[in-house]
Structure formats: structure tokens, C-alpha cells
Design an enzyme around this catalytic site. Structure first.
Site, mmCIF file in Angstrom:
data_model
loop_
_atom_site.group_PDB
_atom_site.id
_atom_site.type_symbol
_atom_site.label_atom_id
_atom_site.label_comp_id
_atom_site.label_asym_id
_atom_site.label_seq_id
_atom_site.Cartn_x
_atom_site.Cartn_y
_atom_site.Cartn_z
ATOM 1 N N HIS A 189 12.287 12.401 3.578
ATOM 2 C CA HIS A 189 11.605 13.628 3.948
ATOM 3 C C HIS A 189 11.407 14.591 2.792
ATOM 4 O O HIS A 189 10.296 15.072 2.588
ATOM 5 C CB HIS A 189 12.226 14.338 5.150
ATOM 6 C CG HIS A 189 11.258 15.381 5.633
ATOM 7 N ND1 HIS A 189 10.097 15.052 6.274
ATOM 8 C CD2 HIS A 189 11.210 16.700 5.437
ATOM 9 C CE1 HIS A 189 9.383 16.137 6.472
ATOM 10 N NE2 HIS A 189 10.038 17.155 5.977
ATOM 11 N N GLU A 239 10.967 13.731 -0.070
ATOM 12 C CA GLU A 239 9.913 13.063 -0.827
ATOM 13 C C GLU A 239 8.523 13.621 -0.476
ATOM 14 O O GLU A 239 7.662 13.756 -1.337
ATOM 15 C CB GLU A 239 9.972 11.553 -0.558
ATOM 16 C CG GLU A 239 8.903 10.726 -1.240
ATOM 17 C CD GLU A 239 9.118 10.546 -2.738
ATOM 18 O OE1 GLU A 239 10.180 10.985 -3.241
ATOM 19 O OE2 GLU A 239 8.233 9.982 -3.402
ATOM 20 N N TYR A 298 7.806 16.630 0.302
ATOM 21 C CA TYR A 298 7.620 17.898 -0.425
ATOM 22 C C TYR A 298 7.583 17.651 -1.913
ATOM 23 O O TYR A 298 6.932 18.400 -2.658
ATOM 24 C CB TYR A 298 8.708 18.898 -0.033
ATOM 25 C CG TYR A 298 8.652 19.139 1.451
ATOM 26 C CD1 TYR A 298 7.570 19.823 1.985
ATOM 27 C CD2 TYR A 298 9.584 18.599 2.309
ATOM 28 C CE1 TYR A 298 7.442 19.985 3.345
ATOM 29 C CE2 TYR A 298 9.469 18.752 3.668
ATOM 30 C CZ TYR A 298 8.403 19.440 4.189
ATOM 31 O OH TYR A 298 8.260 19.580 5.525
ATOM 32 N N SER A 355 13.571 6.590 -13.479
ATOM 33 C CA SER A 355 12.471 7.223 -14.205
ATOM 34 C C SER A 355 12.249 8.659 -13.714
ATOM 35 O O SER A 355 12.218 9.608 -14.502
ATOM 36 C CB SER A 355 11.210 6.390 -14.014
ATOM 37 O OG SER A 355 10.058 7.143 -14.262
ATOM 38 N N SER A 356 12.136 8.809 -12.405
ATOM 39 C CA SER A 356 11.887 10.154 -11.854
ATOM 40 C C SER A 356 13.083 11.067 -12.047
ATOM 41 O O SER A 356 12.927 12.267 -12.261
ATOM 42 C CB SER A 356 11.602 10.076 -10.355
ATOM 43 O OG SER A 356 10.404 9.423 -10.128
ATOM 44 N N ARG A 400 1.588 1.739 14.842
ATOM 45 C CA ARG A 400 1.240 1.424 13.460
ATOM 46 C C ARG A 400 1.785 0.045 13.113
ATOM 47 O O ARG A 400 2.588 -0.520 13.853
ATOM 48 C CB ARG A 400 1.794 2.500 12.517
ATOM 49 C CG ARG A 400 3.265 2.702 12.648
ATOM 50 C CD ARG A 400 3.746 3.972 11.950
ATOM 51 N NE ARG A 400 3.698 3.859 10.504
ATOM 52 C CZ ARG A 400 4.531 4.526 9.686
ATOM 53 N NH1 ARG A 400 5.438 5.344 10.180
ATOM 54 N NH2 ARG A 400 4.425 4.405 8.398
ATOM 55 N N THR A 411 5.112 27.389 5.056
ATOM 56 C CA THR A 411 3.855 26.687 4.813
ATOM 57 C C THR A 411 2.677 27.532 5.278
ATOM 58 O O THR A 411 1.672 27.662 4.580
ATOM 59 C CB THR A 411 3.855 25.322 5.530
ATOM 60 O OG1 THR A 411 5.109 24.680 5.267
ATOM 61 C CG2 THR A 411 2.752 24.439 5.036
ATOM 62 N N TRP A 432 7.100 0.402 3.685
ATOM 63 C CA TRP A 432 7.685 1.168 2.570
ATOM 64 C C TRP A 432 9.039 1.747 2.960
ATOM 65 O O TRP A 432 9.799 2.167 2.114
ATOM 66 C CB TRP A 432 6.728 2.272 2.081
ATOM 67 C CG TRP A 432 6.817 3.582 2.812
ATOM 68 C CD1 TRP A 432 6.338 3.844 4.059
ATOM 69 C CD2 TRP A 432 7.425 4.801 2.338
ATOM 70 N NE1 TRP A 432 6.609 5.146 4.406
ATOM 71 C CE2 TRP A 432 7.276 5.756 3.357
ATOM 72 C CE3 TRP A 432 8.073 5.170 1.152
ATOM 73 C CZ2 TRP A 432 7.752 7.062 3.245
ATOM 74 C CZ3 TRP A 432 8.538 6.478 1.048
ATOM 75 C CH2 TRP A 432 8.380 7.402 2.085
ATOM 76 N N HIS A 487 0.829 -1.205 0.000
ATOM 77 C CA HIS A 487 0.000 0.000 0.000
ATOM 78 C C HIS A 487 0.868 1.260 0.000
ATOM 79 O O HIS A 487 0.705 2.140 -0.832
ATOM 80 C CB HIS A 487 -0.944 -0.012 1.201
ATOM 81 C CG HIS A 487 -1.636 1.298 1.442
ATOM 82 N ND1 HIS A 487 -2.630 1.770 0.609
ATOM 83 C CD2 HIS A 487 -1.454 2.256 2.386
ATOM 84 C CE1 HIS A 487 -3.033 2.953 1.048
ATOM 85 N NE2 HIS A 487 -2.344 3.279 2.129
ATOM 86 N N SER A 525 -2.498 26.923 -6.337
ATOM 87 C CA SER A 525 -2.155 28.308 -6.687
ATOM 88 C C SER A 525 -2.629 28.678 -8.088
ATOM 89 O O SER A 525 -2.724 29.856 -8.413
ATOM 90 C CB SER A 525 -0.637 28.528 -6.612
ATOM 91 O OG SER A 525 -0.148 28.141 -5.354
ATOM 92 N N LYS A 578 1.926 30.319 2.891
ATOM 93 C CA LYS A 578 1.135 29.890 1.732
ATOM 94 C C LYS A 578 -0.343 29.810 2.065
ATOM 95 O O LYS A 578 -1.190 30.239 1.283
ATOM 96 C CB LYS A 578 1.602 28.516 1.256
ATOM 97 C CG LYS A 578 2.911 28.580 0.507
ATOM 98 C CD LYS A 578 3.109 27.318 -0.288
ATOM 99 C CE LYS A 578 4.313 27.464 -1.194
ATOM 100 N NZ LYS A 578 4.264 26.603 -2.350
ATOM 101 N N HIS A 613 14.076 14.262 11.896
ATOM 102 C CA HIS A 613 12.890 14.334 12.764
ATOM 103 C C HIS A 613 12.050 13.055 12.653
ATOM 104 O O HIS A 613 11.108 12.883 13.413
ATOM 105 C CB HIS A 613 12.057 15.598 12.524
ATOM 106 C CG HIS A 613 11.391 15.685 11.188
ATOM 107 N ND1 HIS A 613 11.136 16.882 10.575
ATOM 108 C CD2 HIS A 613 10.934 14.737 10.347
ATOM 109 C CE1 HIS A 613 10.548 16.654 9.421
ATOM 110 N NE2 HIS A 613 10.413 15.365 9.255
ATOM 111 N N HIS A 614 12.398 12.184 11.716
ATOM 112 C CA HIS A 614 11.781 10.852 11.685
ATOM 113 C C HIS A 614 12.505 9.885 12.621
ATOM 114 O O HIS A 614 12.151 8.713 12.688
ATOM 115 C CB HIS A 614 11.825 10.280 10.268
ATOM 116 C CG HIS A 614 11.014 11.069 9.285
ATOM 117 N ND1 HIS A 614 9.716 10.756 8.971
ATOM 118 C CD2 HIS A 614 11.304 12.170 8.580
ATOM 119 C CE1 HIS A 614 9.253 11.623 8.088
ATOM 120 N NE2 HIS A 614 10.195 12.493 7.829
ATOM 121 N N ASP A 654 7.031 21.019 -26.958
ATOM 122 C CA ASP A 654 7.173 19.693 -26.334
ATOM 123 C C ASP A 654 8.155 19.851 -25.176
ATOM 124 O O ASP A 654 8.585 20.959 -24.856
ATOM 125 C CB ASP A 654 7.668 18.636 -27.342
ATOM 126 C CG ASP A 654 7.253 17.214 -26.933
ATOM 127 O OD1 ASP A 654 7.291 16.909 -25.721
ATOM 128 O OD2 ASP A 654 6.890 16.426 -27.809
#
Ligand SMILES: [Cu+2]
Lengths: 566, 297
Positions: free
Chosen positions: A267, A269, A271, A183-184, A464, A342, A153, A90, A282, A345, A316-317, A119
Site C-alpha cells: 500500500h 508503494e 504513494y 536499488s530503491s 480480475r 488528497t 504481481w 505486466h 505542483s 491537494k 484494506h486490501h 551532484d
């Protein structure tokens, strides 16, 4: 698919709309082979989005099975092995096979159009990056045939080492990270080069649409973060297959090293997933409040600020791991800093609506849903940033709730707003408004019912990734509520899927610019011809379409005056 | 266009009513743990400290959340599209933007200050009560400098070892041979009133030690030592479980702490020690008999 008009459109009626002037544009080739071999950014974009939807549904079904298992205390519906494989699939699916491709799809389709390019900079590379993603998905889901990974994950070592995960599921996971990562990475290079070099004449950096700004920032983040996770999973692969001991403490390796490398990628990731959604919001809010975005420069600065600070707060994780006190303090204060851009925004978006003329279309509704939901996700993030408080909350359902508020409330709601907003451009047809509103309210209610109560489950001591729990306190009630909510949420998503399927064929014709948009994609037909534009207008502001509309109105008035005899 | 607007207004009013009801009920819920605040209850100051720090931040969070939601709802209702409504074409307002940036920063400074004020209670262990003091022993701080000791340096130290899928505890012992140490699985027995210092290790994969009512969780990471402490004032049983995914039976890796008054604790400890000595003697006897039997004439 479409045949472009061969003559300039004739303006009729009192309210002129700007329309594309596409003389002799090449028609799109048709047939399935043309899709497999295409290098057209729009078709690649659509294939990305289609793949994203496919995996979204697969990942969603996995989540529903998880919720069914947890609906009752001491449940025996599925085995611990299946349960661990399910949450691993998941999470991995939603991050790497749904959100990343979906965002890549939007970016592929829209970035060239919004900046007035024909293009992407490297069309063949673009096709390669899509097919690598497909390969990643196939390799990962191929492990269903033997035994899928069970390490979550995050795949922490040494649990993911061969001693504790002897089957090849983890190797399939590693190859997924490699393939989707390459790919990314090349996709990000492509986006970066396209934005840097192919903007329409006059589109200076202060006139670049905000969605394009967020994609530029996102591509930089990907380029920084992806090599680190690629290195980490390569080390894990050599540990597993070639006898190295990078993460094996019994042979001098370090299991904390994996966490550092993973979260240095993991982390940013977050953002990487939410910044593009910020970009979509926006774009949508100014159009439907009929006002310019409030504080364009501040939003750009906040985007860049989030990216810079976002790469410096990964630990912080790891507040509960053996970290020195000074690092705990550093990563707490660093994380606080992210709340500032944040928050800026959120205020800028609110004040974009302020004194506007707000039209409650489906894209507006999803944007508003985003604001409320993401706001709570951001606020619970502050609790988690305070390391002594995190000691209680870490690895519990409080965290599960928090990141679903930010990722679903942020990225997914943003994507849904963008889908309803740009679907007319992608397909030439409108998505049903009525069905869209039903879908929005069902998703919104389903989401809050599912995840709000999970904060309480976590505070009551539910970690979890547990396949069962004893019914102490109110845990069973909390979980039952959450399960019911998840099915409401699923119905809401299903309504949007039905909406897409029916509207592709029978939706109302959209025309080039159904919403009176601000940006250049609305200058072309819907869907645009193969090469998008044959003349690209000179850009004079962040809202070139508004300028063009005004110009046409002026010309019309002038020609009317000329036509009336004195 | 009138009906949709009215419908919208009704919807927004409903949303406002529901959310305000939720926030009115929050102070009422504060009393009960586990719904909106972390657990506590064993009387250990670190868990109390985390809970009160959480609640202080919670008050600020509720103010910010309600304030921003209120502003949003007000904006959405007041500025919905209507005939004759003209959207104002402003592009920004520097003074306003600077002020909310500074405002956000100030809130965070406030949270930082509150955190550092509360941190002592959470991070630094107090001395044991006089009743439990004889049980404790003087400890020299670990070389890595991450273990916090009380001012008098005296704690009752227990080693926690995580392994798939059980917790094993080793108790300190005057005995020079630590193979004779008292140990237990799953249930840790501790004296009330003593500052209990835990050294947390892992034997195979990562685990995480967590008893919600006794404060935060600390990961058991193979190759590292992690530290925490608690000082329980209420005798009782406090339950928790492993909080870091450690394999298929992660959910079954439970733990509990039984806090006994010092005298009862001492009695439990002596019983364990005697049982171990007894088992050792039995084993030695059996071994000698076996040696004698095979030694031959
Ligand atoms: Cu464990």
C-alpha cells in the site's frame, strides 16, 4: 555533449532572462564507456528514464496482448499459462521496472539541480543503484527462457510455494524484488541525505520545491516499506528452496502472513508511485498559470499526512480475508482519512489555476488530465474503502479500473507532464508541442475508453485475472470497448515516443529557461554542465528564479536610467 | 491567439456536454444492475444492503465529482491566458483551505454514518422464515467470534471447500458419522426462506467464494475458516465464480447456487441421502463378496 560558455553571457534585447554563469565548467566526457562508468547524477537520471521507457513499452505490449485475449468471450488466442505469465509480468514490470525507475530518473536528474547542489550525496552509490535495477530487470526477464512466474504481481502464498508453482519463475520474481528493492533502498537513502544536507544557501525547509518535498517523503516511505517486502520474499525463498514453512498452512505456517507483509509494503508503494507525480503537478501548474502555488504549507502537510496514514491502512486490501470486525472498521476509517489530504491537494491545485493566466502547453494539458482522471480514481477509492461495499468490488475489474485511474491517471500522467516540462532541460531541445497535443488527446481518450467501462465489467461480476469469460450480460461489449480503448491509448503513447526520438535531434533549441520556470534547475544551461552550477544563488523564496528575474529587471532599469543623460 | 482560444473553448464545452450527459443518464441506469451498481436480485438482504449503500455513496460521489469538475472547467475557461490578463499573486487563503479540509472531513463522517446504519442489514443475518425453520438447527457461535448468527441462533449451515479448481459443499446431517454427509460439487442447492450460513475453507491455495447476486465475496484461506450468509426469497439459479487467483484454471472455477422452496429442497436432499446410502451399501456388498472370495475354504 555540451560545452559550457566560458564567458559570462552578454544581455541583449529588452527582456532580459537570467542565464547561467558557468566559468570553466568541465565538459561532459563522451563515448559509450563514459555512460557505463558515469557517476554524474544527470546521466544516471537519463539512463534510469531510458530503462523506464524500455520497460514501459514492454509492459504496454504485454497489456495489449491481454486485451486482445479478452476482446472476445471464450477466447482461445493464448493459453491460461501464457495469460497468467503475461499479467504477472505486466504488473511487475509496470511497478518495479517502469514507474520506480522513471521516478528515480526524474529525482536523480532534478533533485540536485532544484536544490542547487552539484551532484547527489553519494555518486558512486547512485551508479550502483542504477545497475542493480538493470540486474533486476535482466534476472526477471531471463525467466522468459524457462517459465515465467504465474502468480500475479502480488504472488500470494501458498500459490507461490513450490507445491503449486514448481518452476523457477517465482524465484526469478523474488530476485527481481530483492535487486530492485536494494536499488530503491539505497537510492532512497541517497535522495534523503542529498535533500537533508546539500541545499543551496537560504533554502530553508519552507523554501524547498514541492517536487523535492514529495521525493523526500517518498524516500522515507521506501525506507520504511522495502525492508518488509525484502523479508517477506526472503521467507518465501527459504520456503521454496530450504524447507521452511512460513507460508505453508499444512505445516503450521500462515498464508495470511504473506498478505499482511506484502500489503504493508504494497500500500505505501501506491504513494511511492503517486507522491512524486503530485510533486511534478505542483511544479508545473504554478509555472503555467503564472501564479504561486496555492497553499504551499498545506500541500507539504498533506504530503506528509498521506505518507503517515498511508503506512497504516494496508489491510484494506484484505477486507475479504478472515479479519476480525474491529480491524475491518479500523482499516476502513483509516482509509477514509487519506481522502482528506488528497482532497486538500486537489483543491489547492484547482485554486492555483484560479485567477491565473493559464497557458495550455502540453505539460499543462497532462496536469489537467491528471486532475480529472485522478479525481475519479480517488472517488472510486472511497467505495472500495467501505468494507461491505468492497466485499462486492474486491478482486473484480472495478478494482482494476480504480488502480489504473490512480496509477496511470496519477503517476503516469504526472510523469508525462514532467517529461514535456523538463525535456528541454534534459536535452537542450523542446519536445514538439503539436505532436505533444495530439499525443495528449489520444492518450486521454484512449485511457477513459479503456478503463471507464471496466468498472461496469467488475460490477457485472467479472473477476480480475481470468483468461476467459462467458458472454453473460454485457461482458463481451464491455471488454471489446476496453480493448479498442487500449489500442487508442497505445497510439497516444507511441506519438510521445516518436516525439522524443525526433526532438532529441531536431527539436527547437530550448535555451536555459524556456518556460520561465520558478526553480533553480532553470538557472543552469540546458543540459547543465557536469557540475551544474559554479555559483549558486542565495535562495530567498520557493521561487528563486522569479526573484532572480525580478532582480535582473531592476538592474536593467537602473542601468538604462544611468545610460540616459538627464 | 484568438483561434486556439476558441478551439479550446469548443473543446471544453464538448467535454462539459459529454460529462453532463453521462451524469444525467446515471439515475436512469440505476435500475439496471451491473452497469453502475453491484448486482442483487435473489432477495437476500445483504446483497440488497450493499447495493443500496453503494448507491447512497454513489450519490455523494456524483455530487463531489460533478462539483469539482465543474469548478475546474470553469477555472480553465475563465482564466486561460489572454492579452491583459494579470495572474493574481496570492499564496493561499487560510480560511478557504480550512473550510475545504473540514468539508472533506464532513463528507467522510457522513459516509461513515451511512455505512454503520446500513451495516446491520449486510452483516447480521435475520431469522429464517417459518416455512424453512424446520430445516435449520441451533448453532453455537464459533470460538473465534467472527460468525454472525440470527437472533434465534438457528441457521442452515453448509460448509464450502475450495480446491483447484472446483467448489465442494457439505450439507448438515443428523447422522453422527459425518462421512455419510450429503455433498455436491459446483452447484449448491439451498432452501428459500432459510438463513443459510456458510463456513468457507480452502484445501490447497487461496480461493474466494463469490455469487454477485447473493452479496459480497469471502476468501477461502487454507488454515482459516471464513463466514458469510444469505437468505434467498426468489427460487432460481445464481451464478458466480472463484474471485481469487488460484492457478491456471482460475477462470473455470465456477459456482452456482440453486434455491428451491423448502419442500422441493427436502426432496432433493432425501434423494441425495438415499443415493449415498445406496452407494455405501453397494460398496459394502462388493467388499464382503471380495473378502469371501479370497477367504478360501
Ligand atoms: Cu479458485
Amino acid at each position: 555533449m555540451t560545452t559550457a560558455p566560458t564567458t559570462a553571457p552578454v544581455k541583449t534585447g529588452p527582456a532580459p532572462v537570467p542565464e547561467i554563469v558557468a566559468h570553466n565548467a568541465d565538459p561532459q566526457p563522451s563515448g559509450w564507456l563514459s555512460w557505463l562508468t558515469t557517476t554524474d547524477h544527470k546521466r544516471i537520471g537519463i539512463m534510469y528514464m531510458a530503462a523506464g521507457w524500455l520497460f514501459f513499452i514492454v509492459g504496454g505490449v504485454e497489456a495489449l496482448v491481454i486485451r486482445l485475449q479478452l476482446a472476445q468471450a471464450d477466447s482461445t488466442l493464448i493459453t491460461p499459462q501464457t495469460y497468467n505469465a503475461l499479467f504477472t509480468m505486466h504488473g511487475t514490470t509496470m511497478v518495479f521496472l517502469f514507474l520506480i525507475p522513471m521516478i528515480a530518473g526524474f529525482a536523480n536528474y532534478l533533485v540536485p539541480l532544484m536544490i542547487g547542489a552539484r551532484d547527489m550525496a553519494f555518486p558512486k552509490l547512485n551508479a550502483l543503484s542504477f545497475w542493480l535495477l538493470v540486474a533486476g530487470g535482466v534476472v526477471f526477464y531471463g525467466s522468459l527462457l524457462y517459465s515465467p512466474a504465474e502468480c500475479g504481481w502480488t504472488c500470494y502464498a501458498p500459490l507461490s510455494e513450490t507445491a503449486y508453482s514448481p518452476t523457477n519463475g517465482v524465484d526469478a520474481w523474488i530476485f527481481l524484488i530483492h535487486l530492485t528493492g536494494i536499488s530503491s533502498f539505497i537510492g532512497a537513502l541517497n535522495i534523503f541525505v542529498t535533500i537533508a544536507n546539500m541545499r543551496a544557501p537560504g533554502m530553508t525547509w519552507s523554501r524547498v520545491p514541492l517536487f523535492v518535498w514529495t521525493m523526500l517523503t517518498q524516500s522515507i516511505l521506501l525506507i520504511i516499506a522495502l525492508p518488509v517486502i525484502a523479508g517477506a520474499v526472503t521467507m518465501l525463498l527459504t520456503d521454496r528452496q530450504f524447507g521452511t514453512h512460513f507460508f505453508d498452512p499444512s505445516n503450521g505456517g500462515s498464508s495470511l502472513l504473506w498478505q499482511h507483509l506484502f500489503w504493508f509494503f504494497g500500500h505505501p508503494e501506491v504513494y511511492i508511485l503517486v507522491l512524486p507525480a503530485f510533486g511534478i503537478i505542483s511544479e508545473v501548474l504554478p509555472v503555467f498559470s503564472r501564479k504561486p502555488i496555492f497553499g504551499y504549507r498545506a500541500i507539504v502537510a498533506a504530503t506528509l499526512g498521506i505518507a503517515v496514514i498511508g503506512t497504516l491502512v494496508w489491510a484494506h486490501h484484505m477486507f475479504t480475508t478472515p479479519l476480525p470486525y474491529a480491524l475491518l472498521v479500523f482499516f476502513m476509517l483509516g482509509t477514509f482519512l487519506i481522502a482528506i489530504p488528497t482532497g486538500v491537494k486537489i483543491f489547492n491545485w484547482t485554486f492555483t489555476l484560479w485567477r491565473g493566466s493559464i497557458e495550455f502547453t502540453v505539460p499543462t494539458l497532462f496536469s489537467i488530465g491528471f486532475l480529472f482522471t485522478f479525481l475519479l480514481g480517488g472517488i472510486t477509492g472511497i467505495f472500495l474503502a467501505v468494507f461491505p461495499v468492497d466485499w462486492q468490488l474486491h478482486d473484480t475489474y472495478f478494482v482494476v479500473a480504480h488502480f489504473h485511474y490512480t496509477i496511470v491517471g496519477g503517476a503516469v500522467f504526472g510523469i508525462l507532464a514532467g517529461l514535456y516540462y523538463w525535456f528541454p532541460k534534459f536535452s537542450g531541445r523542446m519536445l514538439g508541442e503539436r505532436m505533444g497535443k495530439w499525443s495528449f488527446w489520444t492518450i486521454m481518450i484512449g485511457f477513459w475508453v479503456t478503463f471507464l467501462v471496466q468498472h461496469s465489467a467488475g460490477l457485472s461480476g467479472m473477476p480480475r485475472r481470468v483468461y476467459e469469460y462467458a458472454d453473460v450480460g454485457n461482458l463481451e461489449i464491455y471488454n471489446l470497448i476496453s480493448t479498442i480503448g487500449s489500442f487508442i491509448l497505445a497510439v497516444g503513447i507511441l506519438l510521445t515516443v516518436i516525439n522524443i526520438v525526433t526532438s532529441v535531434r531536431s527539436g527547437a533549441k530550448a535555451g536555459p529557461d524556456p518556460w520561465k520556470g520558478n526553480t533553480l534547475e532553470w538557472f543552469s544551461t540546458s543540459p547543465p554542465p557536469r557540475n551544474n552550477f559554479d555559483t549558486v544563488p542565495r535562495v530567498r523564496s520557493v521561487e528563486p528564479m522569479k526573484d532572480i528575474r525580478r532582480q535582473i529587471e531592476r538592474q536593467d532599469r537602473r542601468s538604462e536610467e544611468a545610460a540616459t543623460p538627464a | 491567439m484568438r483561434t486556439p482560444a476558441r478551439r479550446l473553448r469548443r473543446r471544453l464545452a464538448l467535454t462539459a456536454a459529454v460529462s453532463s450527459a453521462a451524469f444525467v443518464s446515471i439515475p436512469a441506469a440505476v435500475a439496471s444492475a451491473g452497469i453502475i451498481a453491484p448486482e442483487s436480485g435473489g432477495g437476500t438482504p445483504n446483497a440488497e444492503g450493499i447495493r443500496s449503500l453503494y448507491l447512497l455513496i454513489g450519490i455523494l460521489a456524483v455530487i463531489v465529482f460533478v462539483g469539482v469538475c465543474g469548478l475546474l472547467i470553469h477555472t480553465l475557461v475563465k482564466y486561460r491566458a489572454s492579452k491583459g490578463g494579470v495572474p493574481s499573486q496570492v499564496h493561499g487563503n487560510n480560511r478557504l483551505e480550512v473550510s475545504w479540509t473540514v468539508g472533506a472531513a464532513l463528507i467522510l463522517v457522513l459516509i461513515s454514518v451511512v455505512t454503520f446504519v446500513k451495516l446491520g442489514q449486510i452483516y447480521e443475518p435475520p431469522n429464517s422464515d417459518a416455512s424453512a425453520l424446520p430445516l435449520t438447527s441451533k448453532l453455537t457461535p464459533a470460538a473465534d467470534g467472527r460468525q454472525k448468527l440470527p437472533p434465534n441462533g438457528r441457521v442452515y449451515q453448509i460448509d464450502v471447500n475450495g480446491l483447484q479448481y472446483v467448489w465442494r459443499y457439505t450439507y448438515p446431517d443428523g447422522d453422527t458419522n459425518n462421512l455419510n454427509n450429503v455433498f455436491s460439487y459446483e452447484e449448491m442447492v439451498v432452501p428459500t426462506g432459510a438463513t443459510v450460513a456458510l463456513r468457507i475453507f480452502a484445501q490447497d491455495v487461496q480461493h474466494s467464494w463469490w455469487i454477485p447476486q447473493l452479496g459480497g465475496k469471502f476468501d477461502a484461506v487454507p488454515g482459516y475458516a471464513n463466514y458469510t450468509w444469505f437468505k434467498i426469497s426468489e427460487p432460481g439459479v445464481y451464478r458466480g465464480q472463484c474471485a481469487e487467483l488460484c492457478g491456471r484454471n482460475h477462470a473455470n472455477m465456477v459456482a452456482q447456487v440453486r434455491a428451491l422452496p423448502p419442500a422441493k429442497f427436502q426432496a432433493w436432499y432425501d434423494r441425495q441421502k438415499a443415493a449415498i446410502r445406496n452407494a455405501d451399501e453397494q460398496a459394502a456388498k462388493a467388499r464382503n463378496a471380495a473378502i469371501k472370495a479370497t477367504a478360501g475354504p
